[in-house]
Each structure stands twice: as C-alpha cells, then as structure tokens.
Scaffold this active site. Sequence first.
Site, short mmCIF file in Angstrom:
data_model
loop_
_atom_site.label_atom_id
_atom_site.label_comp_id
_atom_site.label_asym_id
_atom_site.label_seq_id
_atom_site.Cartn_x
_atom_site.Cartn_y
_atom_site.Cartn_z
N THR A 1 50.26 66.58 23.46
CA THR A 1 50.60 65.04 23.47
C THR A 1 50.46 64.38 22.32
OG1 THR A 1 50.73 63.24 25.20
CG2 THR A 1 48.53 64.55 24.86
N THR A 2 51.18 63.26 22.22
CA THR A 2 51.10 62.36 20.93
C THR A 2 49.86 61.51 21.04
OG1 THR A 2 53.46 62.13 20.75
CG2 THR A 2 52.10 60.47 19.72
N THR B 1 44.22 56.07 48.37
CA THR B 1 43.12 55.98 47.53
C THR B 1 41.88 55.73 48.20
OG1 THR B 1 44.63 54.34 46.01
CG2 THR B 1 42.19 54.17 45.66
N THR C 1 36.09 56.03 30.02
CA THR C 1 37.33 55.52 29.81
C THR C 1 37.37 54.30 28.48
OG1 THR C 1 39.49 54.51 30.63
CG2 THR C 1 37.57 53.86 31.63
N SER D 1 34.54 54.37 42.29
CA SER D 1 35.23 53.17 42.08
C SER D 1 35.49 52.36 43.16
CB SER D 1 36.29 53.51 41.48
OG SER D 1 37.00 54.24 42.06
N ARG E 1 54.49 49.33 47.79
CA ARG E 1 54.20 48.50 46.86
C ARG E 1 55.12 47.73 45.93
NH1 ARG E 1 48.44 48.08 45.85
NH2 ARG E 1 47.44 49.63 46.50
N SER F 1 32.45 70.08 43.62
CA SER F 1 33.22 68.69 43.25
C SER F 1 32.77 67.83 44.59
CB SER F 1 34.53 68.81 43.31
OG SER F 1 35.35 67.38 43.28
N LYS G 1 38.92 50.33 30.94
CA LYS G 1 38.21 49.37 31.87
C LYS G 1 37.33 48.56 31.26
CE LYS G 1 39.25 52.85 35.34
NZ LYS G 1 40.51 52.40 35.82
N HIS H 1 33.52 53.91 35.57
CA HIS H 1 33.23 52.63 36.14
C HIS H 1 32.01 52.45 35.54
CE1 HIS H 1 37.19 52.16 38.12
NE2 HIS H 1 36.94 53.59 38.23
#
Length: 409
Positions: A278-279, A364, A246, A190, A21, A137, A249, A218
């Site tokens: 984590t921050t 992907t 999320t 997705s 890419r 899953s 998106k 999504h």
Amino acid sequence: MDYKSAFRTALEQIRSEGRYRVFADLKRHRGEFPRATWTQADGTQSDVVVWCSNDYLGQGQNPIVLDAMHTAIEEAGAGSGGTRNISGTTAYHVELERELADLHGKESALLFTSGYVSNEASLSTLYKILPGLIIFSDELNHNSMISGIRAGKREQRRVFRHNDLAHLEELLAAAPADAPKVIAFESVYSMDGDIADMKGTVALARKYGAMTYLDEVHAVGMYGPRGAGVAERDGMMSEIDIIEGTLGKAFGVMGGYIAADAMIVDAIRSYADGFIFTTSLPPSLAAGAVASIRYLKEHDEVRVAHQERAAALKARLARAGLPVMPSVSHIVPVLVGDPVHCKMISDILLSDYGIYVQPINYPTVPRGTERLRFTPSPAHTDEMMDSLAEALEKLWVHCNIARVGGQAA
Ligand code: PMP
C-alpha cells in the site's frame, strides 16, 4: 439474484435496530477546537461543541504541528509516490520511525497507514513468522486486532474474558507448552475507559513463555511522563514485546505503528502485506506526527490538564445523577442501554443544544450497553460541561431513563 433488494434489506436491518448513521456536516475552524459549525440539510448553520473527538489533546490544531506539515508540503509535495518498498520511503518516514522507537524505548519502529492497518497487518503476520502460533486475545480487543487474529486457524486463537487474568492463565495452561504464544491486549479500553492489568499480564506471559502485544492507541500522547502510554507510566515499556499505537488520536494527525526489537520489526516489515502493498503516508503527515510527538514529549502539563478536565466532567455528570460508567481513564462513557434512545438523545443534543456526540451502538459495544462516550480535552471549559450536564439531565427525563439514585422520571 435481486442485488438491489439485498442491499435494501441489509440497510433496513440496520435501520430497524436504530443503528443507521447519518453523518453530520461539521466545519471546523483553525484554533477554535472544540467548537465547530454544523450545516443542516436545508443549509441552516449553527455553532456546536464537539464532545466525541479522539483528537484528545487538540493537537490537530497545534500551530507547531500545522507549521511542520506546511513546511513538508513545500519541501516534498503532496503524496509519498508509492509503497514503502518502491518509492514511498522518504527522510520524513525514516525520521518518524526513529522518533517512535525513541518514544517507546525500543530499537525500532514501523509505520503503517493507520492504527487499524498496523494491528491487522502485524497480528496476521505473526502467524507467518511463528508456525503453530496461538494468539490469546482479550474479548474486548478492538476490531482491528480481531481482524488480524482471525487470519489464524480456529485452533490458533483463544479469547479470554475481559481483563480476567485467571481465565487467561487457564487458557495458557491448557495450550501445548511448546507452542509459540502471543497475548494481545490493550492498555486503555476505548469504550469503557478501563485499563488492563499490565503487570499481571506480563507475569503470565513470562510464566508460560508468551510474547506480549499491546495496543496503546488510546494512551499514547496522554499517559507517561513523555506521552509514551500506560506502559511508560507504569514502568513496563521494556517488558512489552510489541507496542502498537496510532498517530490519529492524541497526536492529532494520522497513521499507525508498532515499536519493538529491531529483529521483530524487520521481520514484520518483510512479511506484512498491509505494509508492503500500500502507498505510504504523505511526507507532510509524517512531519506533523514528528512535531506532535516531540511537543507532547516535552509538555507534560497538557496531560495534567487533560486528566483534570476528565475528572471534572465525570464529577459534573455524576452530580447530575447520570450513569457515568466506572472509567479510570480520560474516557467518560454514560450508559443509555438501548440504541433507539441513544440515537434520539444524540440527535436532540445536536439539534436543540449545539452538542455533538455520536451514539455508540452495537457492534462497537455489546447490545444493551449502548452509550454516549464523551472525550473532554484541555480546551473544554467548565461552562461547556455545565451546558452538557444540564442538557443531559433534561433528556434523561424526556426519554424516561433511570438516573442514578432512583431519580427516574
Ligand atoms: N485500536 C483501537 C483500540 C482503536 O480504538 C482504534 C480506532 N478507534 C484503532 C486501533 C485503529 O486506529 P486508527 O484509528 O489509527 O486506525
């Protein structure tokens, strides 16, 4: 060890498969979405239309969201200043978690720095809380879920064929009856744009005493009367134990979260490394997310316009004889079938037609199903769709790829 040659070989492998890419240098302009300016390596600039943004509704440009972010920067500064447990919890974070809990009709919600982290951290943590847990899953689950699920031992993981409830039931029935179980799946997938059988999955979960973990990444903002996702649309929100989403998106900002019963959220909050160490997100992002969620709760017409645009694009591309994959959602995938053509088409669309869409390649999607994935927003016009369809028609002939109805060049 010859480190340099190992790195070179790794890159050559990707290149030889046509999967290397190069990032395009795109400049966005406030209020102009989905138009942008592309700057080439030699400095030449041209206008492009972006066709692959996951800012599905253009909320990243909504003045209400931007104003909320500006105000929060004025009030609270830039960063959050620490992890949530030490100094990184602000009134903005707390307000956002309340807003998210309300959105999904749950007692509680927990914010993470991205959707990826929310899946990885929450699913891996379930093994700590539920000894002997087995996670079931869907085979097309996102990498972030797989990554969390892989924290379990081999015998604690079962993968069922995509959307195949008969296979899921077979695996549930074969597992020890007294083992804790979680079924992890997505609502809108997705890359294909298909939607899970949520009612059927929940029925199996009840039958076999399993919990449900649903990724609505999504779907949030885009489905249901208040934008809480497919579970809201289908009246299933209270039936799902853990909803994950999320803010990056449809809500146009950044961050991830889970929403669930207070006890579940509290336990994950207390054990999840990806939350603890984590921050936290900057207050301005939290403020922008709250504004975006509230806006979309009250503006169902944005969702109606979005669905209309998606249907219009599918119809337009199908009319051009292009192999639009059978998506039942806003995602419009067009099958190319090999990575070299996929990249070539994407490159020519950008250089010759001012159309920006990235190729979707392995890992992907499975090899042989490489595709272009178009994500129309309410701001994509009929003219943009005509230009896209005409360009694709020409390129399909140019690359000698079969079109629907035997119209191969
Ligand atoms: N789940 C799914 C299904 C996704 O497609 C993605 C991102 N593409 C994520 C989770 C991760 O979300 P985020 O981009 O917020 O990290």
